[in-house]
Design a protein around this motif. Structure first.
Motif, PDB file in Angstrom:
ATOM      1  N   ALA A   1       1.017  -1.143   0.045  1.00  0.00           N
ATOM      2  CA  ALA A   1      -0.016  -0.091   0.143  1.00  0.00           C
ATOM      3  C   ALA A   1       0.901   1.238   0.015  1.00  0.00           C
ATOM      4  N   SER A   2       0.540   2.332  -0.807  1.00  0.00           N
ATOM      5  CA  SER A   2       1.132   3.487  -0.847  1.00  0.00           C
ATOM      6  C   SER A   2       0.165   4.667  -0.913  1.00  0.00           C
ATOM      7  N   PHE A   3       0.571   5.718  -0.610  1.00  0.00           N
ATOM      8  CA  PHE A   3      -0.062   6.937  -0.572  1.00  0.00           C
ATOM      9  C   PHE A   3       0.478   8.159  -0.992  1.00  0.00           C
ATOM     10  N   GLN A   4      -0.322   9.219  -1.557  1.00  0.00           N
ATOM     11  CA  GLN A   4       0.005  10.511  -1.752  1.00  0.00           C
ATOM     12  C   GLN A   4      -0.821  11.445  -1.186  1.00  0.00           C
ATOM     13  N   SER A   5      -0.372  12.437  -0.370  1.00  0.00           N
ATOM     14  CA  SER A   5      -1.307  13.260   0.565  1.00  0.00           C
ATOM     15  C   SER A   5      -0.900  14.641   0.159  1.00  0.00           C
ATOM     16  N   PHE A   6      -2.301  15.502   0.055  1.00  0.00           N
ATOM     17  CA  PHE A   6      -2.014  16.779  -0.038  1.00  0.00           C
ATOM     18  C   PHE A   6      -2.637  17.116   1.300  1.00  0.00           C
TER      19      PHE A   6
ATOM     20  N   ALA B   1      -2.699  14.252   8.644  1.00  0.00           N
ATOM     21  CA  ALA B   1      -3.103  13.349   7.587  1.00  0.00           C
ATOM     22  C   ALA B   1      -2.108  12.411   7.132  1.00  0.00           C
ATOM     23  N   ILE B   2      -1.043  13.095   6.829  1.00  0.00           N
ATOM     24  CA  ILE B   2       0.242  12.329   6.374  1.00  0.00           C
ATOM     25  C   ILE B   2       0.486  11.280   7.225  1.00  0.00           C
ATOM     26  N   ALA B   3       0.697  11.522   8.516  1.00  0.00           N
ATOM     27  CA  ALA B   3       1.061  10.705   9.738  1.00  0.00           C
ATOM     28  C   ALA B   3       0.175   9.593   9.653  1.00  0.00           C
ATOM     29  N   VAL B   4      -1.025   9.733   9.861  1.00  0.00           N
ATOM     30  CA  VAL B   4      -2.228   8.726   9.645  1.00  0.00           C
ATOM     31  C   VAL B   4      -2.299   7.982   8.669  1.00  0.00           C
ATOM     32  N   ALA B   5      -2.081   8.471   7.344  1.00  0.00           N
ATOM     33  CA  ALA B   5      -2.196   7.743   6.068  1.00  0.00           C
ATOM     34  C   ALA B   5      -0.662   6.699   6.052  1.00  0.00           C
ATOM     35  N   SER B   6       0.143   7.251   6.600  1.00  0.00           N
ATOM     36  CA  SER B   6       1.522   6.432   6.636  1.00  0.00           C
ATOM     37  C   SER B   6       1.206   5.245   7.372  1.00  0.00           C
ATOM     38  N   LEU B   7       0.970   5.472   8.629  1.00  0.00           N
ATOM     39  CA  LEU B   7       0.569   4.339   9.512  1.00  0.00           C
ATOM     40  C   LEU B   7      -0.363   3.294   9.036  1.00  0.00           C
ATOM     41  N   ALA B   8      -1.374   3.721   8.349  1.00  0.00           N
ATOM     42  CA  ALA B   8      -2.473   3.015   7.812  1.00  0.00           C
ATOM     43  C   ALA B   8      -1.776   2.141   6.660  1.00  0.00           C
ATOM     44  N   THR B   9      -0.970   2.598   5.935  1.00  0.00           N
ATOM     45  CA  THR B   9      -0.090   1.837   5.011  1.00  0.00           C
ATOM     46  C   THR B   9       0.275   0.324   5.532  1.00  0.00           C
ATOM     47  N   GLU B  10       0.846   0.803   6.703  1.00  0.00           N
ATOM     48  CA  GLU B  10       1.538  -0.451   7.418  1.00  0.00           C
ATOM     49  C   GLU B  10       0.457  -1.338   8.201  1.00  0.00           C
ATOM     50  N   MET B  11      -0.555  -0.562   8.585  1.00  0.00           N
ATOM     51  CA  MET B  11      -1.597  -1.334   9.395  1.00  0.00           C
ATOM     52  C   MET B  11      -2.388  -2.419   8.644  1.00  0.00           C
ATOM     53  N   ILE B  12      -2.589  -2.090   7.437  1.00  0.00           N
ATOM     54  CA  ILE B  12      -3.406  -2.820   6.469  1.00  0.00           C
ATOM     55  C   ILE B  12      -2.821  -3.901   5.626  1.00  0.00           C
ATOM     56  N   ARG B  13      -1.488  -3.964   5.756  1.00  0.00           N
ATOM     57  CA  ARG B  13      -0.670  -4.994   5.124  1.00  0.00           C
ATOM     58  C   ARG B  13      -1.150  -6.457   5.762  1.00  0.00           C
ATOM     59  N   GLY B  14      -1.450  -7.467   4.976  1.00  0.00           N
ATOM     60  CA  GLY B  14      -1.855  -8.647   5.611  1.00  0.00           C
ATOM     61  C   GLY B  14      -3.271  -8.965   5.720  1.00  0.00           C
ATOM     62  N   LYS B  15      -4.179  -7.673   5.590  1.00  0.00           N
ATOM     63  CA  LYS B  15      -5.481  -8.025   5.763  1.00  0.00           C
ATOM     64  C   LYS B  15      -6.323  -7.877   4.417  1.00  0.00           C
ATOM     65  N   THR B  16      -7.352  -8.478   4.579  1.00  0.00           N
ATOM     66  CA  THR B  16      -8.246  -8.575   3.644  1.00  0.00           C
ATOM     67  C   THR B  16      -8.922  -7.249   3.313  1.00  0.00           C
ATOM     68  N   ALA B  17      -9.639  -6.845   2.111  1.00  0.00           N
ATOM     69  CA  ALA B  17     -10.014  -5.448   2.105  1.00  0.00           C
ATOM     70  C   ALA B  17     -11.065  -5.351   3.158  1.00  0.00           C
ATOM     71  N   THR B  18     -11.933  -6.229   3.455  1.00  0.00           N
ATOM     72  CA  THR B  18     -13.030  -6.290   4.289  1.00  0.00           C
ATOM     73  C   THR B  18     -12.430  -5.908   5.854  1.00  0.00           C
ATOM     74  N   GLU B  19     -11.339  -6.439   5.930  1.00  0.00           N
ATOM     75  CA  GLU B  19     -10.708  -6.247   7.440  1.00  0.00           C
ATOM     76  C   GLU B  19     -10.175  -4.824   7.473  1.00  0.00           C
ATOM     77  N   ALA B  20      -9.623  -4.392   6.349  1.00  0.00           N
ATOM     78  CA  ALA B  20      -8.871  -3.025   6.169  1.00  0.00           C
ATOM     79  C   ALA B  20      -9.860  -2.154   6.278  1.00  0.00           C
ATOM     80  N   LEU B  21     -10.970  -2.124   5.607  1.00  0.00           N
ATOM     81  CA  LEU B  21     -12.187  -1.392   5.765  1.00  0.00           C
ATOM     82  C   LEU B  21     -12.760  -1.049   6.851  1.00  0.00           C
ATOM     83  N   SER B  22     -13.042  -2.206   7.630  1.00  0.00           N
ATOM     84  CA  SER B  22     -13.472  -2.142   9.074  1.00  0.00           C
ATOM     85  C   SER B  22     -12.773  -1.354  10.168  1.00  0.00           C
ATOM     86  N   LEU B  23     -11.336  -1.003   9.584  1.00  0.00           N
ATOM     87  CA  LEU B  23     -10.554  -0.508  10.716  1.00  0.00           C
ATOM     88  C   LEU B  23     -11.214   0.919  11.194  1.00  0.00           C
TER      89      LEU B  23
END
Length: 82
Positions: free
Chosen positions: A37-42, A47-69
Protein backbone atom coordinates in the motif's frame (compact mmCIF):
# COMPACT_ATOMS: atom_id res chain seq x y z
CA UNK A 1 1.04 1.65 -12.19
CA UNK A 2 -0.08 -1.93 -11.56
CA UNK A 3 -2.25 -1.27 -8.47
CA UNK A 4 -5.27 -3.50 -7.98
CA UNK A 5 -7.22 -0.70 -6.31
CA UNK A 6 -6.95 3.07 -6.09
CA UNK A 7 -8.98 5.29 -3.82
CA UNK A 8 -9.19 9.04 -3.36
CA UNK A 9 -10.73 10.87 -0.44
CA UNK A 10 -10.87 14.51 0.57
CA UNK A 11 -11.87 17.82 -0.80
CA UNK A 12 -10.04 20.25 -3.03
CA UNK A 13 -11.96 23.02 -1.27
CA UNK A 14 -10.41 22.40 2.14
CA UNK A 15 -7.04 21.29 0.77
CA UNK A 16 -6.77 17.84 2.40
CA UNK A 17 -6.74 15.06 -0.18
CA UNK A 18 -5.36 11.54 -0.08
CA UNK A 19 -4.90 8.95 -2.79
CA UNK A 20 -4.14 5.34 -1.80
CA UNK A 21 -2.84 2.57 -4.06
CA UNK A 22 -3.21 -1.09 -3.04
CA UNK A 23 -1.75 -4.31 -4.43
CA UNK A 24 -3.22 -7.66 -3.32
CA UNK A 25 -1.74 -11.14 -3.16
CA UNK A 26 -3.37 -14.54 -2.79
CA UNK A 27 -2.49 -16.44 0.37
CA UNK A 28 -2.18 -20.23 0.51
CA UNK A 29 -5.31 -20.37 2.68
CA UNK A 30 -7.33 -18.78 -0.14
CA UNK A 31 -7.55 -15.30 1.35
CA UNK A 32 -6.73 -12.30 -0.84
CA UNK A 33 -4.77 -9.90 1.33
CA UNK A 34 -3.16 -6.51 0.91
CA UNK A 35 0.49 -6.98 -0.01
CA UNK A 36 1.53 -3.38 -0.67
CA UNK A 37 0.00 0.00 0.00
CA UNK A 38 1.27 3.45 -0.84
CA UNK A 39 -0.20 6.92 -0.69
CA UNK A 40 0.10 10.48 -1.83
CA UNK A 41 -1.23 13.19 0.45
CA UNK A 42 -1.99 16.83 -0.02
CA UNK A 43 -2.74 17.91 3.50
CA UNK A 44 -1.61 18.54 7.01
CA UNK A 45 0.98 16.62 8.99
CA UNK A 46 -1.73 14.68 10.82
CA UNK A 47 -3.23 13.40 7.56
CA UNK A 48 0.22 12.35 6.35
CA UNK A 49 1.06 10.58 9.62
CA UNK A 50 -2.23 8.66 9.78
CA UNK A 51 -2.01 7.67 6.09
CA UNK A 52 1.54 6.43 6.57
CA UNK A 53 0.54 4.37 9.60
CA UNK A 54 -2.51 3.03 7.76
CA UNK A 55 -0.37 1.66 4.93
CA UNK A 56 1.52 -0.37 7.56
CA UNK A 57 -1.57 -1.48 9.47
CA UNK A 58 -3.53 -2.77 6.47
CA UNK A 59 -0.79 -5.03 5.11
CA UNK A 60 -1.78 -8.67 5.49
CA UNK A 61 -5.47 -7.82 5.91
CA UNK A 62 -8.28 -8.54 3.50
CA UNK A 63 -10.10 -5.57 1.98
CA UNK A 64 -13.01 -6.18 4.36
CA UNK A 65 -10.71 -6.25 7.39
CA UNK A 66 -8.93 -3.08 6.27
CA UNK A 67 -12.18 -1.24 5.65
CA UNK A 68 -13.45 -2.17 9.11
CA UNK A 69 -10.61 -0.31 10.85
CA UNK A 70 -11.95 2.74 12.66
CA UNK A 71 -10.34 6.16 12.63
CA UNK A 72 -9.53 5.63 16.31
CA UNK A 73 -7.68 2.36 15.53
CA UNK A 74 -5.75 4.03 12.73
CA UNK A 75 -4.65 6.99 14.80
CA UNK A 76 -4.22 5.41 18.28
CA UNK A 77 -0.52 4.49 17.85
CA UNK A 78 0.25 8.16 17.13
CA UNK A 79 -1.06 9.43 20.47
CA UNK A 80 -2.92 12.70 20.86
CA UNK A 81 -3.43 14.49 17.56
CA UNK A 82 -4.48 18.07 16.88
Amino acid sequence: TDADAVGTVGSENCGDMLRLWIKFKDEKDGRRVIDKASFQSFGCQTAIAVASLATEMIRGKTATEALSLSSQELSAPLGALP
